[in-house]
Design an enzyme around this catalytic site. Structure first.
Site, PDB file in Angstrom:
ATOM      1  N   ARG A  29      17.032  21.045  58.888  1.00 37.18           N
ATOM      2  CA  ARG A  29      16.235  19.951  59.462  1.00 37.18           C
ATOM      3  C   ARG A  29      16.682  19.608  60.879  1.00 37.18           C
ATOM      4  NH1 ARG A  29      16.911  15.355  55.236  1.00 37.18           N
ATOM      5  NH2 ARG A  29      18.969  16.314  55.227  1.00 37.18           N
ATOM      6  N   ASN A  44      13.506  16.678  53.401  1.00 38.46           N
ATOM      7  CA  ASN A  44      13.697  17.494  52.202  1.00 38.46           C
ATOM      8  C   ASN A  44      12.766  17.027  51.098  1.00 38.46           C
ATOM      9  OD1 ASN A  44      15.692  19.091  53.310  1.00 38.46           O
ATOM     10  ND2 ASN A  44      17.382  17.906  52.463  1.00 38.46           N
TER      11      ASN A  44
END
Length: 205
Positions: free
Chosen positions: A19, A37
């Site tokens: 990320r 997520n």
């Protein structure tokens, strides 16, 4: 042309600094939205921006680079809503997991720095070898000139020998310095990675 893309990325993409990687790319491409997520192990990206910028984002995140391995990317395009003004990395996990992931990001950056430095040092070594070849060529021309001018030939030969000796000494010294630098850098990287592992072991029960 502005577009909205709803993306799901599958593979080894969680707890690997993925990320943060996407956040950096989105920032550089001036794309707005978020990344987070999902409970099924995937990473979701919802973003809006220029069509070409989103295409570039999709290319850059389709990677296999330890510890990240992307296996599949699903994309659904929609009309942009204009609801996002920045790109946000959503962290909804507990502090321990977040710390673990940040350590992985740090380790990845350290490996990249080590690799880049190694490539630059190799490039310097190649330039030194080229310079040595040019100096050898110059020495040959000076020897030829010395054959034509007997009086100056001896002096030019002596100068050529000094240049060759200096070149050998300089090349040897730089190569030794390069090898020592690389050795100490690799040793430092190994130490940092060991320290990160110890920190992980203490943070995660």
């Amino acid at each position: 042309m502005e577009k909205r893309a709803e993306i799901k990325v599958y593979g080894r993409v969680q707890k690997a600094g993925f990320r943060d990687f996407i956040d950096e790319i989105a920032f550089n491409l001036n794309i707005n939205g978020y990344v987070k997520n999902l409970d099924d192990g995937a990473v979701q990206v919802v973003c809006e921006g220029d069509k070409d910028a989103i295409s570039e984002l999709l290319k850059k995140i389709d990677i296999t680079q330890y510890p990240i391995r992307v296996e599949n990317i699903d994309v659904v395009y929609k009309k942009p809503t204009g609801e996002y003004t920045t790109f946000e990395l959503i962290r909804d996990e507990d502090l321990t997991t977040a710390t673990y992931e940040r350590m992985d990001v740090a380790a990845r950056y350290i490996r990249e720095i080590n690799s880049n430095l190694g490539q630059k040092m190799d490039s310097i070594g190649g330039k030194i070898d080229v310079l040595g070849g040019k100096m050898d060529s110059l020495g040959g021309k000076m020897d030829s000139l010395g054959g034509k001018i007997n009086f100056l030939g001896g002096k030019i030969d002596v100068l050529g020998n000094k240049i060759d000796q200096a070149r050998v000494e300089i090349t040897s010294e730089i190569r030794l310095s390069r090898d020592n630098f690389r050795f100490h850098l690799d040793e430092r990287i190994s130490t940092i990675e060991r320290e990160l592992s110890l920190i992980k072991a203490k943070v995660i029960p």
